[in-house]
Design an enzyme around this catalytic site. Structure first.
Site, mmCIF file in Angstrom:
data_model
loop_
_atom_site.group_PDB
_atom_site.id
_atom_site.type_symbol
_atom_site.label_atom_id
_atom_site.label_comp_id
_atom_site.label_asym_id
_atom_site.label_seq_id
_atom_site.Cartn_x
_atom_site.Cartn_y
_atom_site.Cartn_z
ATOM 1 N N LEU A 1 0.105 6.650 4.516
ATOM 2 C CA LEU A 1 1.149 6.168 5.413
ATOM 3 C C LEU A 1 2.201 5.357 4.665
ATOM 4 C CD1 LEU A 1 -1.141 4.838 8.295
ATOM 5 C CD2 LEU A 1 -0.036 7.078 8.168
ATOM 6 N N GLY A 2 1.749 4.500 3.767
ATOM 7 C CA GLY A 2 2.684 3.658 3.032
ATOM 8 C C GLY A 2 3.642 4.463 2.176
ATOM 9 N N TYR B 1 -14.078 -3.943 10.744
ATOM 10 C CA TYR B 1 -12.764 -3.286 10.738
ATOM 11 C C TYR B 1 -12.024 -3.600 12.032
ATOM 12 C CZ TYR B 1 -9.184 0.344 10.574
ATOM 13 O OH TYR B 1 -7.979 1.013 10.586
ATOM 14 N N GLY C 1 0.820 -1.218 0.000
ATOM 15 C CA GLY C 1 0.000 0.000 0.000
ATOM 16 C C GLY C 1 0.846 1.257 0.000
ATOM 17 N N SER D 1 -4.309 -0.607 14.382
ATOM 18 C CA SER D 1 -5.074 0.623 14.554
ATOM 19 C C SER D 1 -5.662 0.647 15.953
ATOM 20 C CB SER D 1 -6.211 0.668 13.522
ATOM 21 O OG SER D 1 -7.203 1.610 13.873
#
Length: 307
Positions: A29-30, A179, A24, A153
């Protein structure tokens, strides 16, 4: 560290000679994780689903860093065929892998299935990375200082549980709970992987990180009613993606990191700030659940580990 004791991007050690695979890595972030590793000398593979966006990211990194050592690998974590093809290509190209950063993810998607019939969030965030790591691990195990870093997360704490009786949310779907399940799975996986690694070798460790509240594209699937709230809250409560990437970068590069640690922001509620070791929920440390999830994940993906 900086004069105030805060870990910053300036603390990333020289990464020359290291090979890092970042999933990603085309955005958010990636992207910032990959760019920082390139800047400090690593050869970085951007493992991305959308190769057009991946090429744009590669071009941005190369434009900012003329001597950038960066390549692209197509990888769709929602397809085990794609994961196997990408892993085979990476194994051939990189007999030595120093860093595998499991960063890619989806959040709060309407109920949909992966190519293999898994619920999208669980299938992408956990099972895709479980399979990829297992298929690449033999290229990390001989490498001293190698690491598997998986991005979780704060969502692993909220409405989260591993619902072994309905892992794919066939009977009931709640996008927030799904999630949370996937992010809890990331931590259960990290801790079980670390225990297995520690009993068999001394080179490779497994570490986890979370970005706090970071302003990225991940919230694009938020329910329509939430989107104005996100827009209003972002300037006040969210940090930018470069700051959100710091816990991952510390977990990946700080020489003092130990296997099984979890890094997140040091501010209030771990929402913003500089990276430090943080704690995860009691559920994430349940060894019976860790082992059971591992067994189920091997059965669902068909991937078994060399540890």
């Amino acid at each position: 560290m900086s004069a105030n004791g805060k870990w910053t991007i300036a603390d990333v050690p020289d990464q020359s000679g290291r090979v890092a695979v970042v999933t990603g890595a085309n955005t958010g972030l990636g992207y910032h994780t990959a760019a920082a590793l390139v800047q400090t000398g690593a050869h970085v593979v951007l493992a991305v689903r959308d190769t057009e966006k991946g090429n744009h990211a590669l071009a941005r990194i190369a434009a900012a860093q003329p001597h950038a050592d960066v390549t692209l690998q197509e990888l769709d974590l929602s397809s085990l065929d794609s994961v196997r093809a990408a892993a085979a290509a990476l194994r051939r190209s990189y007999p030595r892998i120093d860093l595998l950063i499991n960063n890619a993810g989806v959040m709060w998607t309407p109920r949909q299935l992966t190519a293999d019939g898994f619920e999208m969030q669980f299938g992408t965030n956990h099972l895709g990375h479980f399979a990829l790591t297992g298929l690449l691990l033999e290229n990390l195990l001989p490498v001293r200082g190698s690491r598997v870093v998986t991005v979780s997360s704060n969502g692993h704490r909220f409405r989260a549980g591993i619902h072994f009786d309905d892992l794919q949310s066939e009977h009931h779907y709640d996008r927030f709970a799904a999630y949370g399940q996937s992010k809890l799975a990331n931590l259960l996986f990290t801790y079980e992987l670390q225990r297995r690694l520690a009993t068999q070798q001394q080179n490779t460790i497994a570490v986890a990180a979370h970005p706090g509240a970071a302003s990225t594209e991940l919230g694009r699937n938020a329910p329509t009613l939430f989107k104005p709230l996100f827009a209003l809250a972002s300037p006040l409560f969210f940090q930018n993606a470069a700051m959100g990437a710091l816990p991952t970068l510390r977990a990946a590069t700080d020489p003092d990191v130990e296997g099984g640690q979890y890094y997140g922001p040091d501010g209030f509620g771990e929402q913003r700030g500089h990276p430090k070791v943080v704690s995860s929920s009691a559920q994430s440390h349940d060894e019976d659940v860790q082992r059971r999830l591992w067994t189920v994940s091997e059965e669902l993906t068909g991937v078994t580990y060399p540890v």
